[in-house]
Enzyme design. Structure first.
Site, mmCIF file in Angstrom:
data_model
loop_
_atom_site.group_PDB
_atom_site.id
_atom_site.type_symbol
_atom_site.label_atom_id
_atom_site.label_comp_id
_atom_site.label_asym_id
_atom_site.label_seq_id
_atom_site.Cartn_x
_atom_site.Cartn_y
_atom_site.Cartn_z
ATOM 1 N N GLY A 1 0.832 -1.205 0.000
ATOM 2 C CA GLY A 1 0.000 0.000 0.000
ATOM 3 C C GLY A 1 0.863 1.249 0.000
ATOM 4 O O GLY A 1 1.861 1.314 0.706
ATOM 5 N N ASP B 1 1.090 0.121 12.038
ATOM 6 C CA ASP B 1 0.907 -1.173 12.705
ATOM 7 C C ASP B 1 2.192 -1.995 12.804
ATOM 8 O O ASP B 1 2.132 -3.205 13.019
ATOM 9 C CB ASP B 1 -0.188 -1.990 11.982
ATOM 10 C CG ASP B 1 0.156 -2.243 10.518
ATOM 11 O OD1 ASP B 1 1.118 -1.637 10.005
ATOM 12 O OD2 ASP B 1 -0.554 -3.042 9.891
ATOM 13 N N THR C 1 3.724 2.943 5.883
ATOM 14 C CA THR C 1 2.318 2.527 5.945
ATOM 15 C C THR C 1 1.518 3.526 6.759
ATOM 16 O O THR C 1 2.006 3.996 7.790
ATOM 17 C CB THR C 1 2.162 1.116 6.555
ATOM 18 O OG1 THR C 1 0.786 0.909 6.909
ATOM 19 C CG2 THR C 1 2.990 0.921 7.812
ATOM 20 N N ASP D 1 3.739 -4.188 6.538
ATOM 21 C CA ASP D 1 3.944 -5.500 7.118
ATOM 22 C C ASP D 1 4.229 -6.588 6.064
ATOM 23 O O ASP D 1 5.191 -7.351 6.189
ATOM 24 C CB ASP D 1 2.660 -5.824 7.900
ATOM 25 C CG ASP D 1 2.782 -7.057 8.738
ATOM 26 O OD1 ASP D 1 3.511 -6.992 9.732
ATOM 27 O OD2 ASP D 1 2.173 -8.076 8.372
ATOM 28 N N ARG E 1 -6.929 -2.121 9.170
ATOM 29 C CA ARG E 1 -7.624 -3.407 9.262
ATOM 30 C C ARG E 1 -7.387 -4.133 10.587
ATOM 31 O O ARG E 1 -8.325 -4.637 11.190
ATOM 32 C CB ARG E 1 -7.151 -4.267 8.088
ATOM 33 C CG ARG E 1 -7.831 -5.563 7.889
ATOM 34 C CD ARG E 1 -7.679 -6.011 6.463
ATOM 35 N NE ARG E 1 -8.702 -5.392 5.617
ATOM 36 C CZ ARG E 1 -9.891 -5.947 5.374
ATOM 37 N NH1 ARG E 1 -10.210 -7.097 5.899
ATOM 38 N NH2 ARG E 1 -10.761 -5.341 4.610
ATOM 39 N N ARG F 1 1.513 -5.120 -5.849
ATOM 40 C CA ARG F 1 1.514 -6.365 -5.079
ATOM 41 C C ARG F 1 1.986 -7.449 -6.050
ATOM 42 O O ARG F 1 1.736 -7.366 -7.250
ATOM 43 C CB ARG F 1 0.128 -6.637 -4.507
ATOM 44 C CG ARG F 1 -0.271 -5.502 -3.557
ATOM 45 C CD ARG F 1 -1.338 -5.873 -2.570
ATOM 46 N NE ARG F 1 -1.259 -5.049 -1.372
ATOM 47 C CZ ARG F 1 -1.816 -3.841 -1.231
ATOM 48 N NH1 ARG F 1 -2.505 -3.305 -2.207
ATOM 49 N NH2 ARG F 1 -1.689 -3.188 -0.101
ATOM 50 N N ASP G 1 -1.028 2.822 8.391
ATOM 51 C CA ASP G 1 -1.699 2.134 9.505
ATOM 52 C C ASP G 1 -0.945 2.210 10.836
ATOM 53 O O ASP G 1 -1.525 1.936 11.883
ATOM 54 C CB ASP G 1 -1.894 0.640 9.176
ATOM 55 C CG ASP G 1 -2.847 0.440 8.018
ATOM 56 O OD1 ASP G 1 -3.569 1.391 7.673
ATOM 57 O OD2 ASP G 1 -2.863 -0.670 7.449
HETATM 58 P P1 ADP Z 1 1.973 -4.056 2.706
HETATM 59 O O1 ADP Z 1 3.454 -4.023 2.565
HETATM 60 O O2 ADP Z 1 1.364 -2.704 2.511
HETATM 61 O O3 ADP Z 1 1.528 -4.742 3.991
HETATM 62 P P2 ADP Z 1 1.095 -6.427 1.142
HETATM 63 O O4 ADP Z 1 0.664 -7.182 2.354
HETATM 64 O O5 ADP Z 1 0.184 -6.394 -0.012
HETATM 65 O O6 ADP Z 1 1.387 -4.879 1.472
HETATM 66 O O7 ADP Z 1 2.513 -7.007 0.682
HETATM 67 C C1 ADP Z 1 3.192 -6.463 -0.421
HETATM 68 C C2 ADP Z 1 3.954 -7.532 -1.154
HETATM 69 O O8 ADP Z 1 4.939 -8.122 -0.298
HETATM 70 C C3 ADP Z 1 3.131 -8.711 -1.634
HETATM 71 O O9 ADP Z 1 2.426 -8.435 -2.829
HETATM 72 C C4 ADP Z 1 4.211 -9.759 -1.850
HETATM 73 O O10 ADP Z 1 4.884 -9.555 -3.073
HETATM 74 C C5 ADP Z 1 5.178 -9.464 -0.703
HETATM 75 N N1 ADP Z 1 4.932 -10.393 0.403
HETATM 76 C C6 ADP Z 1 4.007 -10.315 1.374
HETATM 77 N N2 ADP Z 1 4.038 -11.397 2.178
HETATM 78 C C7 ADP Z 1 5.046 -12.197 1.715
HETATM 79 C C8 ADP Z 1 5.601 -13.468 2.103
HETATM 80 N N3 ADP Z 1 5.133 -14.152 3.153
HETATM 81 N N4 ADP Z 1 6.613 -13.963 1.355
HETATM 82 C C9 ADP Z 1 7.112 -13.299 0.300
HETATM 83 N N5 ADP Z 1 6.620 -12.114 -0.114
HETATM 84 C C10 ADP Z 1 5.606 -11.555 0.564
#
Ligand code: ADP
Length: 326
Positions: A14, A133, A129, A106, A175, A75, A131
């Site tokens: 995000g 969090d 972020t 996260d 969230r 993503r 958030d």
């Molecule tokens: P944010 O960083 O805002 O929390 P996301 O949760 O959508 O956003 O995570 C962003 C990207 O990080 C995902 O699209 C993926 O490419 C990578 N990612 C998230 N979790 C994992 C994981 N367990 N292993 C490898 N890559 C991950």
């Protein structure tokens, strides 16, 4: 220290206001320290598809005040697979990138941790972020701006709420974390915040009604964190219609406008300090750490701590809100 010559930088997940200020700070601090810098577009997706451009100081001119991220964000499902991460590693080698700075939330830092462990690759994370969090840091890049945006929106809604003597549920992002909702409620003089952290302990809607909201007031505003547990503002409004039909309830979901806009002074300064600290961390041979800030001091938070632990909400804030909303 392993010989680092070139640092790659990406934004992922995000978007958050202040990411550009962070990109600028990382780029300029790295060049100042004698590193080459490469900008990786569209997060992990651009890493896999080799959307990579050499960055000079002028690539990051005139961006500190811009919301969003000039590197774009995305993503990327492939990066969650070993095959995808292998492709990413091959591209890093081809591009001669020896270390990464990842700006994201996260999920992005979880991905960074997995990759850094798998390939013994130096990565430093920045908490980007709205958030707030991430554990181990008092605040995150984007949080202050989002909070200010929420405040401005709620102030406007207050005008119409007062004129119509209505109850408003205003849904904000976060969230799994009620920081925006709780501090947004305090900043706007709202009646209450309904947050995920305490939704299993008490029925916050019941408590709100029991405390006699609207008795002495001509409008009520409740800030609700989006949440699958409470159903968010819509879910709660449905409940009010069924269980307390005497109330005239309206819902506003602030949605994506919370992510946008020019970053606040606090976020620009935070992003600048954290971006510079990311390069310090690499110079000190730190890896697998997120840059945090605690009591106005930069700290290094190991990824596993930043990601795995739930950041607790400050209960004093809840009490303050309760005391001030009588
Ligand atoms: P944010 O960083 O805002 O929390 P996301 O949760 O959508 O956003 O995570 C962003 C990207 O990080 C995902 O699209 C993926 O490419 C990578 N990612 C998230 N979790 C994992 C994981 N367990 N292993 C490898 N890559 C991950």
């Amino acid at each position: 220290m392993a010989q680092i010559k070139c640092i790659g930088i990406l934004t992922s997940g995000g978007d958050a206001p202040g990411m550009n200020a962070a990109i600028r700070a990382v780029t300029r601090s790295a060049i100042y320290a004698g590193f080459r810098v490469k900008g990786i577009y569209r997060g992990y997706r651009g890493l896999i598809t080799d959307e990579i451009v050499e960055f000079k100081t002028q690539n990051v001119s005139n961006i500190i005040q811009q919301g969003g991220t000039i590197l774009k964000t995305a993503r990327c499902k492939e990066f969650t697979t070993p095959e995808g991460r292998k492709q990413a590693f091959d591209i890093l080698q081809k591009e001669e990138i020896d270390a990464l700075v990842v700006i994201g939330g996260d999920g992005s830092l979880t991905g960074a941790r997995v990759f850094a462990t798998e390939y013994n690759f130096p990565i430093v994370g920045l908490p980007g972020t709205i958030d707030n969090d991430l554990f181990g840091t008092d605040t995150t890049i984007g949080y202050d701006t989002a909070l200010n945006t929420i405040m401005e929106c709620v102030d406007k809604i207050r005008d119409t709420a007062t004129s119509h003597e209505r109850l408003f549920f205003i849904e904000v992002m976060g969230r799994d974390a009620g920081f925006l909702a709780l501090n947004g409620a305090i900043a706007t003089g709202a009646e209450a915040a309904i947050i995920p952290e305490i939704s299993v302990e008490i029925d916050q809607l019941e408590e709100l009604v029991k405390n006699g909201f609207r008795k002495s007031k001509n409008s009520s505003i409740v800030i609700v964190a989006e949440s699958p547990i409470t159903g968010g503002a819509m879910g709660l409004a449905e409940r009010v219609k069924k269980e307390y039909p005497q109330y005239d309830v309206r819902v506003t979901i602030l949605g994506h406008l919370q992510r946008g806009g020019s970053p606040s002074a606090s976020d620009r300064i935070l992003a600048s300090r954290m971006g510079a600290a990311a390069i310090d961390a690499l110079l000190e041979d730190q890896r697998n750490v997120m840059i945090g800030i605690r009591n106005d001091e930069i700290v290094y938070v190991p990824f596993f701590k930043a990601i795995k632990n739930d950041k607790p909400i400050n209960r004093d804030l809840l009490n303050t809100l309760r005391r001030l909303s009588i």
